[in-house]
Scaffold this motif. Structure first.
Motif, PDB file in Angstrom:
ATOM      1  N   ASP A   1       4.222  14.252   4.776  1.00 49.18           N
ATOM      2  CA  ASP A   1       2.828  14.411   5.199  1.00 49.18           C
ATOM      3  C   ASP A   1       2.169  13.066   5.477  1.00 49.18           C
ATOM      4  O   ASP A   1       1.230  12.989   6.259  1.00 49.18           O
ATOM      5  N   TYR A   2       2.652  12.002   4.846  1.00 46.22           N
ATOM      6  CA  TYR A   2       2.117  10.658   5.088  1.00 46.22           C
ATOM      7  C   TYR A   2       3.008   9.856   6.031  1.00 46.22           C
ATOM      8  O   TYR A   2       2.521   8.993   6.761  1.00 46.22           O
ATOM      9  N   HIS A   3       4.283  10.182   6.019  1.00 43.10           N
ATOM     10  CA  HIS A   3       5.215   9.519   6.946  1.00 43.10           C
ATOM     11  C   HIS A   3       4.840   9.806   8.403  1.00 43.10           C
ATOM     12  O   HIS A   3       4.842   8.895   9.236  1.00 43.10           O
TER      13      HIS A   3
ATOM     14  N   TYR B   1      -0.775  24.170   3.398  1.00 46.37           N
ATOM     15  CA  TYR B   1      -1.278  23.077   4.241  1.00 46.37           C
ATOM     16  C   TYR B   1      -0.503  21.762   4.102  1.00 46.37           C
ATOM     17  O   TYR B   1      -1.044  20.750   3.652  1.00 46.37           O
ATOM     18  N   GLY B   2       0.747  21.771   4.455  1.00 45.89           N
ATOM     19  CA  GLY B   2       1.493  20.530   4.465  1.00 45.89           C
ATOM     20  C   GLY B   2       2.931  20.751   4.892  1.00 45.89           C
ATOM     21  O   GLY B   2       3.369  21.879   5.129  1.00 45.89           O
ATOM     22  N   HIS B   3       3.676  19.657   5.002  1.00 45.32           N
ATOM     23  CA  HIS B   3       5.088  19.705   5.390  1.00 45.32           C
ATOM     24  C   HIS B   3       6.005  19.626   4.172  1.00 45.32           C
ATOM     25  O   HIS B   3       7.102  20.180   4.174  1.00 45.32           O
ATOM     26  N   ASP B   4       5.572  18.891   3.154  1.00 47.20           N
ATOM     27  CA  ASP B   4       6.449  18.456   2.080  1.00 47.20           C
ATOM     28  C   ASP B   4       5.765  18.734   0.738  1.00 47.20           C
ATOM     29  O   ASP B   4       4.557  18.954   0.676  1.00 47.20           O
ATOM     30  N   GLN B   5       6.527  18.675  -0.343  1.00 50.02           N
ATOM     31  CA  GLN B   5       5.980  19.021  -1.648  1.00 50.02           C
ATOM     32  C   GLN B   5       5.122  17.899  -2.240  1.00 50.02           C
ATOM     33  O   GLN B   5       5.443  16.723  -2.084  1.00 50.02           O
TER      34      GLN B   5
ATOM     35  N   LEU C   1       0.851  -1.196   0.000  1.00 52.49           N
ATOM     36  CA  LEU C   1       0.000   0.000   0.000  1.00 52.49           C
ATOM     37  C   LEU C   1       0.881   1.238   0.000  1.00 52.49           C
ATOM     38  O   LEU C   1       1.825   1.340   0.791  1.00 52.49           O
ATOM     39  N   LEU C   2       0.584   2.154  -0.897  1.00 51.22           N
ATOM     40  CA  LEU C   2       1.281   3.434  -0.925  1.00 51.22           C
ATOM     41  C   LEU C   2       0.401   4.479  -0.250  1.00 51.22           C
ATOM     42  O   LEU C   2      -0.778   4.613  -0.571  1.00 51.22           O
ATOM     43  N   SER C   3       0.948   5.195   0.708  1.00 53.01           N
ATOM     44  CA  SER C   3       0.239   6.310   1.321  1.00 53.01           C
ATOM     45  C   SER C   3       0.747   7.591   0.675  1.00 53.01           C
ATOM     46  O   SER C   3       1.829   8.075   0.987  1.00 53.01           O
ATOM     47  N   CYS C   4      -0.050   8.099  -0.280  1.00 49.83           N
ATOM     48  CA  CYS C   4       0.338   9.336  -0.972  1.00 49.83           C
ATOM     49  C   CYS C   4      -0.888  10.217  -1.178  1.00 49.83           C
ATOM     50  O   CYS C   4      -0.893  11.125  -1.998  1.00 49.83           O
ATOM     51  N   GLY C   5      -1.923   9.930  -0.421  1.00 45.19           N
ATOM     52  CA  GLY C   5      -3.172  10.694  -0.468  1.00 45.19           C
ATOM     53  C   GLY C   5      -3.947  10.363   0.784  1.00 45.19           C
ATOM     54  O   GLY C   5      -3.388   9.840   1.753  1.00 45.19           O
TER      55      GLY C   5
ATOM     56  N   HIS D   1      -4.010   8.501   7.853  1.00 44.58           N
ATOM     57  CA  HIS D   1      -3.646   9.881   7.552  1.00 44.58           C
ATOM     58  C   HIS D   1      -4.769  10.847   7.921  1.00 44.58           C
ATOM     59  O   HIS D   1      -4.547  11.868   8.589  1.00 44.58           O
ATOM     60  N   VAL D   2      -5.987  10.538   7.507  1.00 42.11           N
ATOM     61  CA  VAL D   2      -7.126  11.432   7.764  1.00 42.11           C
ATOM     62  C   VAL D   2      -7.414  11.532   9.248  1.00 42.11           C
ATOM     63  O   VAL D   2      -7.601  12.631   9.790  1.00 42.11           O
ATOM     64  N   ASN D   3      -7.445  10.405   9.931  1.00 41.90           N
ATOM     65  CA  ASN D   3      -7.761  10.451  11.360  1.00 41.90           C
ATOM     66  C   ASN D   3      -6.665  11.141  12.163  1.00 41.90           C
ATOM     67  O   ASN D   3      -6.950  11.849  13.135  1.00 41.90           O
ATOM     68  N   TYR D   4      -5.430  10.981  11.756  1.00 45.80           N
ATOM     69  CA  TYR D   4      -4.343  11.694  12.421  1.00 45.80           C
ATOM     70  C   TYR D   4      -4.557  13.199  12.314  1.00 45.80           C
ATOM     71  O   TYR D   4      -4.404  13.940  13.300  1.00 45.80           O
ATOM     72  N   ASN D   5      -4.919  13.670  11.133  1.00 45.94           N
ATOM     73  CA  ASN D   5      -5.075  15.111  10.932  1.00 45.94           C
ATOM     74  C   ASN D   5      -6.285  15.679  11.674  1.00 45.94           C
ATOM     75  O   ASN D   5      -6.233  16.823  12.135  1.00 45.94           O
ATOM     76  N   PHE D   6      -7.335  14.900  11.808  1.00 42.02           N
ATOM     77  CA  PHE D   6      -8.472  15.359  12.607  1.00 42.02           C
ATOM     78  C   PHE D   6      -8.121  15.358  14.095  1.00 42.02           C
ATOM     79  O   PHE D   6      -8.574  16.215  14.852  1.00 42.02           O
ATOM     80  N   ASN D   7      -7.310  14.397  14.505  1.00 39.74           N
ATOM     81  CA  ASN D   7      -6.910  14.326  15.918  1.00 39.74           C
ATOM     82  C   ASN D   7      -5.804  15.317  16.262  1.00 39.74           C
ATOM     83  O   ASN D   7      -5.545  15.580  17.439  1.00 39.74           O
ATOM     84  N   HIS D   8      -5.138  15.863  15.236  1.00 38.06           N
ATOM     85  CA  HIS D   8      -4.078  16.859  15.424  1.00 38.06           C
ATOM     86  C   HIS D   8      -4.369  18.053  14.517  1.00 38.06           C
ATOM     87  O   HIS D   8      -3.657  18.265  13.513  1.00 38.06           O
ATOM     88  N   PRO D   9      -5.388  18.840  14.828  1.00 35.84           N
ATOM     89  CA  PRO D   9      -5.788  19.943  13.936  1.00 35.84           C
ATOM     90  C   PRO D   9      -4.713  20.999  13.753  1.00 35.84           C
ATOM     91  O   PRO D   9      -4.782  21.792  12.805  1.00 35.84           O
ATOM     92  N   GLU D  10      -3.706  20.999  14.624  1.00 32.13           N
ATOM     93  CA  GLU D  10      -2.601  21.950  14.468  1.00 32.13           C
ATOM     94  C   GLU D  10      -1.638  21.516  13.359  1.00 32.13           C
ATOM     95  O   GLU D  10      -0.849  22.320  12.867  1.00 32.13           O
TER      96      GLU D  10
END
Length: 379
Positions: free
Chosen positions: A189-191, A286-290, A122-126, A131-140
């Motif tokens: 952003d996915y790492h 809205y991200g860390h990386d390109q 599985l590739l996490s690139c979207g 990924h989604v739940n992490y971002n909702f749990n860490h809105p900062e």
């Protein structure tokens, strides 16, 4: 190796395929062409009953019976060609929902792939469950969740993200996780969300085929050319509202020194050449990386306003800017653009470093070798 790549969003799998072929592997690409972007695939899937009158019928049937016609028709397309999707040493899924089906039909397709191939990755690139739940749990954490929480994006325009918070997609995530050989992230952003999971295999940067992207920084004469590419479907996700406001101010501030080019919803083949005359590219916030668009522009030697957080600079041990870290702050964007307009030599310097960075960290042959190493070493 015999490799099946499933899904295409940004040209990631096309570039990886080119690298793998160059290294002597047998590679097949299956998936959708990503709408208007029209990426090439060996076995194209078509999402049916997805617009106009038929979409209304589909939604009515879905509401009344719970049966998703589009998912069924995608499954049938896969089933009719399934003899071509078996016997591979490696299958790589671009996403937890690579076929855009509901849980029932996606699971049927995945079950076939697991049963008839050696290893599935599985590739996490979207967007995906972790990924989604992490971002909702860490809105900062800088992510597309931030403009959604700021109520800039309606639920119905954020459904491709929100679906990963539903029970069926949680079940799909666990089914995948039980059967895959491992998960690979394409950037920071996915790492960050995946890094503590047991099947996480690490970050492999996006592959860029530099042969297709010659360096192209035009001379700066009397005007600095700024390019702003807009995808209306992801307008707020990319932070285009901030870019547009900043550009209005810049055009008033430097009427004789700046030319702004704007492009909307064009196919990839047209898009990739549409900014050749530009010196500066406005990509996303809205991200860390390109993301992939930014990397391709950097390969051409452009100065790109994109995600280039401190975490990115630390990861690659960078001492000087290779891109401008874009933030959701109009005054900040105006300040950064103004500095470059008034210091054109800095545009040339950053553009040169951007190209060098892509050559060092994203070359498609080096990246293909990293994938092969991970695939071979994982049971």
């Amino acid at each position: 190796m015999k490799i099946l790549l499933i899904g295409e969003y940004s040209r990631l799998h096309n570039s990886l395929k080119e690298g793998l072929l160059k290294l002597g592997n047998d590679v097949t690409l299956l998936g959708f062409k990503d709408g208007f972007k029209d990426f090439p695939v060996d076995f194209p899937l078509v999402k049916k009953w997805d617009d106009g009158f038929l979409k209304k019928v589909k939604l009515a049937v879905l509401k009344l019976t719970g049966f998703d016609i589009s998912s069924y028709l995608t499954y049938k397309q896969f089933q009719e060609n399934q003899q071509h999707f078996q016997g591979f040493d490696v299958v790589q899924l671009i996403n937890e929902n690579s076929f855009f089906c509901d849980y029932k039909h996606e699971k049927k397709i995945l079950k076939f792939l697991f049963q008839h191939n050696k290893k599935v990755f599985l590739l996490s690139c979207g967007d995906d469950y972790v990924h989604v739940n992490y971002n909702f749990n860490h809105p900062e954490n800088p992510s597309v969740v931030q403009p959604y929480l700021a109520e800039k994006i309606a639920d119905n325009h954020f459904s491709n993200v929100l679906k990963f918070r539903t029970k069926p997609f949680e079940k799909l995530h666990h089914y995948l996780y039980q059967n895959i050989a491992g998960v690979i992230a394409s950037d920071l952003d996915y790492h960050i969300p995946w890094q503590h999971h047991s099947k996480y295999l690490g970050l492999i940067p996006n592959p860029i085929n530099l042969n297709k992207l010659p360096e192209n920084m035009p001379e700066i004469a009397d005007r600095v050319v700024i390019f702003h590419g807009i995808n209306r479907e992801s307008y707020f996700k990319k932070g285009n509202d901030f870019f547009e406001k900043a550009l209005e101010i810049i055009q008033q501030k430097y009427p004789d020194n700046v030319t702004v080019l704007v492009s909307e919803n064009v196919p990839y083949k047209s898009y990739i050449n549409s900014y050749d005359k530009a010196h500066i590219i406005l990509d996303q916030l809205y991200g860390h990386d390109q993301g992939y668009n930014a990397l391709e522009a950097m390969a051409k030697g452009k100065v790109v306003f994109t995600n280039a957080e401190e975490s990115f600079e630390k990861h690659y041990n960078l001492k000087e800017k290779v891109a401008v870290n874009a933030k959701p702050d109009v005054d900040y964007l105006v300040e950064q653009l103004s500095f470059l307009i008034e210091n054109p030599n800095e545009i040339k310097a950053i553009g040169k470093r951007a190209r060098n960075f892509i050559e060092a960290e994203h070359d498609y042959l080096k990246i293909a070798e990293k994938y092969l190493e991970v695939w071979r070493s994982t049971n």
